[in-house]
Design an enzyme around this catalytic site. Structure first.
Site, mmCIF file in Angstrom:
data_model
loop_
_atom_site.group_PDB
_atom_site.id
_atom_site.type_symbol
_atom_site.label_atom_id
_atom_site.label_comp_id
_atom_site.label_asym_id
_atom_site.label_seq_id
_atom_site.Cartn_x
_atom_site.Cartn_y
_atom_site.Cartn_z
ATOM 1 N N LYS A 192 52.006 -13.973 6.792
ATOM 2 C CA LYS A 192 53.270 -14.573 7.234
ATOM 3 C C LYS A 192 53.266 -14.851 8.734
ATOM 4 O O LYS A 192 53.833 -15.852 9.176
ATOM 5 C CB LYS A 192 54.481 -13.734 6.819
ATOM 6 C CG LYS A 192 54.473 -12.307 7.325
ATOM 7 C CD LYS A 192 55.556 -11.492 6.644
ATOM 8 C CE LYS A 192 55.724 -10.126 7.297
ATOM 9 N NZ LYS A 192 54.478 -9.331 7.369
ATOM 10 N N ARG A 250 63.183 -5.274 7.718
ATOM 11 C CA ARG A 250 62.243 -4.543 6.875
ATOM 12 C C ARG A 250 62.928 -3.446 6.075
ATOM 13 O O ARG A 250 62.261 -2.777 5.285
ATOM 14 C CB ARG A 250 61.189 -3.885 7.762
ATOM 15 C CG ARG A 250 59.898 -4.676 7.877
ATOM 16 C CD ARG A 250 59.077 -3.927 8.852
ATOM 17 N NE ARG A 250 57.675 -3.908 8.737
ATOM 18 C CZ ARG A 250 56.857 -4.666 9.459
ATOM 19 N NH1 ARG A 250 57.320 -5.634 10.193
ATOM 20 N NH2 ARG A 250 55.567 -4.468 9.406
ATOM 21 N N ARG A 273 40.903 -7.940 10.072
ATOM 22 C CA ARG A 273 41.727 -8.678 11.033
ATOM 23 C C ARG A 273 41.411 -8.262 12.473
ATOM 24 O O ARG A 273 41.204 -7.092 12.764
ATOM 25 C CB ARG A 273 43.196 -8.372 10.718
ATOM 26 C CG ARG A 273 44.159 -9.153 11.551
ATOM 27 C CD ARG A 273 45.455 -9.277 10.846
ATOM 28 N NE ARG A 273 46.253 -8.058 10.952
ATOM 29 C CZ ARG A 273 47.528 -8.016 10.574
ATOM 30 N NH1 ARG A 273 48.110 -9.076 10.059
ATOM 31 N NH2 ARG A 273 48.204 -6.896 10.685
ATOM 32 N N ARG A 276 43.649 -3.777 15.536
ATOM 33 C CA ARG A 276 44.837 -2.963 15.737
ATOM 34 C C ARG A 276 44.610 -1.569 15.166
ATOM 35 O O ARG A 276 44.009 -1.426 14.100
ATOM 36 C CB ARG A 276 46.024 -3.618 15.024
ATOM 37 C CG ARG A 276 46.530 -4.824 15.752
ATOM 38 C CD ARG A 276 47.437 -5.654 14.907
ATOM 39 N NE ARG A 276 48.407 -4.879 14.116
ATOM 40 C CZ ARG A 276 49.382 -5.443 13.406
ATOM 41 N NH1 ARG A 276 49.512 -6.746 13.380
ATOM 42 N NH2 ARG A 276 50.216 -4.703 12.711
ATOM 43 N N ARG A 292 51.082 1.762 5.238
ATOM 44 C CA ARG A 292 52.004 0.649 5.536
ATOM 45 C C ARG A 292 52.389 -0.105 4.263
ATOM 46 O O ARG A 292 53.526 -0.544 4.115
ATOM 47 C CB ARG A 292 51.352 -0.309 6.552
ATOM 48 C CG ARG A 292 51.255 0.310 7.943
ATOM 49 C CD ARG A 292 50.316 -0.465 8.832
ATOM 50 N NE ARG A 292 50.775 -1.798 9.112
ATOM 51 C CZ ARG A 292 49.972 -2.824 9.427
ATOM 52 N NH1 ARG A 292 48.672 -2.649 9.478
ATOM 53 N NH2 ARG A 292 50.473 -3.994 9.689
HETATM 54 P P1 AMP Z 1 53.737 -5.758 12.014
HETATM 55 O O1 AMP Z 1 52.882 -6.353 13.063
HETATM 56 O O2 AMP Z 1 54.915 -6.625 11.675
HETATM 57 O O3 AMP Z 1 52.979 -5.301 10.812
HETATM 58 O O4 AMP Z 1 54.384 -4.424 12.659
HETATM 59 C C1 AMP Z 1 53.587 -3.356 13.125
HETATM 60 C C2 AMP Z 1 54.399 -2.062 13.176
HETATM 61 O O5 AMP Z 1 55.520 -2.242 14.048
HETATM 62 C C3 AMP Z 1 54.994 -1.626 11.846
HETATM 63 O O6 AMP Z 1 54.074 -0.909 11.048
HETATM 64 C C4 AMP Z 1 56.160 -0.761 12.319
HETATM 65 O O7 AMP Z 1 55.720 0.511 12.778
HETATM 66 C C5 AMP Z 1 56.651 -1.535 13.531
HETATM 67 N N1 AMP Z 1 57.673 -2.542 13.157
HETATM 68 C C6 AMP Z 1 57.569 -3.906 13.245
HETATM 69 N N2 AMP Z 1 58.689 -4.508 12.804
HETATM 70 C C7 AMP Z 1 59.518 -3.519 12.407
HETATM 71 C C8 AMP Z 1 60.818 -3.473 11.829
HETATM 72 N N3 AMP Z 1 61.496 -4.602 11.551
HETATM 73 N N4 AMP Z 1 61.354 -2.258 11.552
HETATM 74 C C9 AMP Z 1 60.706 -1.119 11.826
HETATM 75 N N5 AMP Z 1 59.481 -1.082 12.348
HETATM 76 C C10 AMP Z 1 58.881 -2.251 12.641
#
Ligand code: AMP
Length: 219
Positions: free
Chosen positions: A13, A88, A127, A160, A171
């Site tokens: 996404k 989320r 990634r 990452r 996750r």
């Molecule tokens: P992402 O890059 O979107 O996978 O986000 C990486 C990490 O950031 C996630 O595993 C969460 O720990 C935190 N995170 C990102 N967006 C959110 C959200 N909307 N709510 C809570 N934690 C978030």
């Protein structure tokens, strides 16, 4: 066009949001990118978020809701955008509905990207991203021209911490438990479209454009 992109980590996404931003005058807000940048800069927000992120857990709702609220308030009313990785949880989704009601700018569409879990694990562990410009690559599916270097800015690519396999599994579990209920929430609001996230970036992009066509140019 005001959009939300939902989907498990690794579904693509972020890549699709990046393409929309390049092709149309819309903005992208990725809570994950903002949090990672805050961690790298060791800001108070970053220090608070780091342990949650490293463990593959969600950062507390009020923290991310505050971030998104500030960002949305700062946008021109007619500015189109895509929210990538927010909301989320149900609490975040309800807060977003309230904020957008207040701003009188309701969402046009919520897109749920869907890919089988085994494929997600393969995608996530390969990634690599550029910490300078946030560009995302994949060693197998979308490799950079020079190994380990960003095509756009030449920065050194990194994996990452949360793309390590054990954290990836955590996750995905969090996604199932916390985020999947949002599909029902947005379906009941008649905002949800589901999209098959398998195939090439181009193929997914074409499917996405089919869904978004009727909303193009909306304000
Ligand atoms: P992402 O890059 O979107 O996978 O986000 C990486 C990490 O950031 C996630 O595993 C969460 O720990 C935190 N995170 C990102 N967006 C959110 C959200 N909307 N709510 C809570 N934690 C978030």
């Amino acid at each position: 066009m005001r959009l939300v992109f939902l989907g498990p980590p690794g579904v693509g996404k972020g890549t699709q949001a990046q393409r929309l931003v390049e092709q149309y005058s819309i903005r992208k807000m990725s809570t994950g990118d903002i949090l990672r940048e805050s961690v790298a800069r060791q800001t108070p927000l970053g220090l608070q978020a780091k342990s949650f992120m490293d463990g593959g857990r969600l950062v507390p709702d009020q923290v991310v809701i505050g971030l998104v609220h500030e960002w949305l308030k700062g946008l021109a009313r007619t500015q189109g955008y895509v929210l990538d990785g927010f909301p989320r949880t149900l609490v975040q989704a309800q807060a977003l509905t309230r904020i957008l009601d207040e701003l009188k700018t309701p969402l046009h569409r919520v897109i749920s990207f869907e890919v089988p879990e085994t494929e997600l694990i393969r995608r996530l562990t390969g990634r690599r991203s550029c910490p300078k410009c946030q560009w995302v690559y994949h060693l197998e599916f979308n490799p950079p021209r020079r190994p380990s270097r960003c095509d756009a800015c030449g920065g050194a690519l990194v994996q990452r911490d949360d793309d390590q396999e054990e954290t990836v599994r955590k996750r995905l579990k969090v996604y199932q438990e916390e985020t999947v209920p949002l599909l029902t929430y947005y379906d009941e609001l008649k905002l949800l479209s589901r999209i098959n996230g398998q195939g090439t970036i181009e193929e997914v992009s074409e499917r996405l454009m089919e869904i978004l066509k009727p909303f193009m140019g909306r304000r």
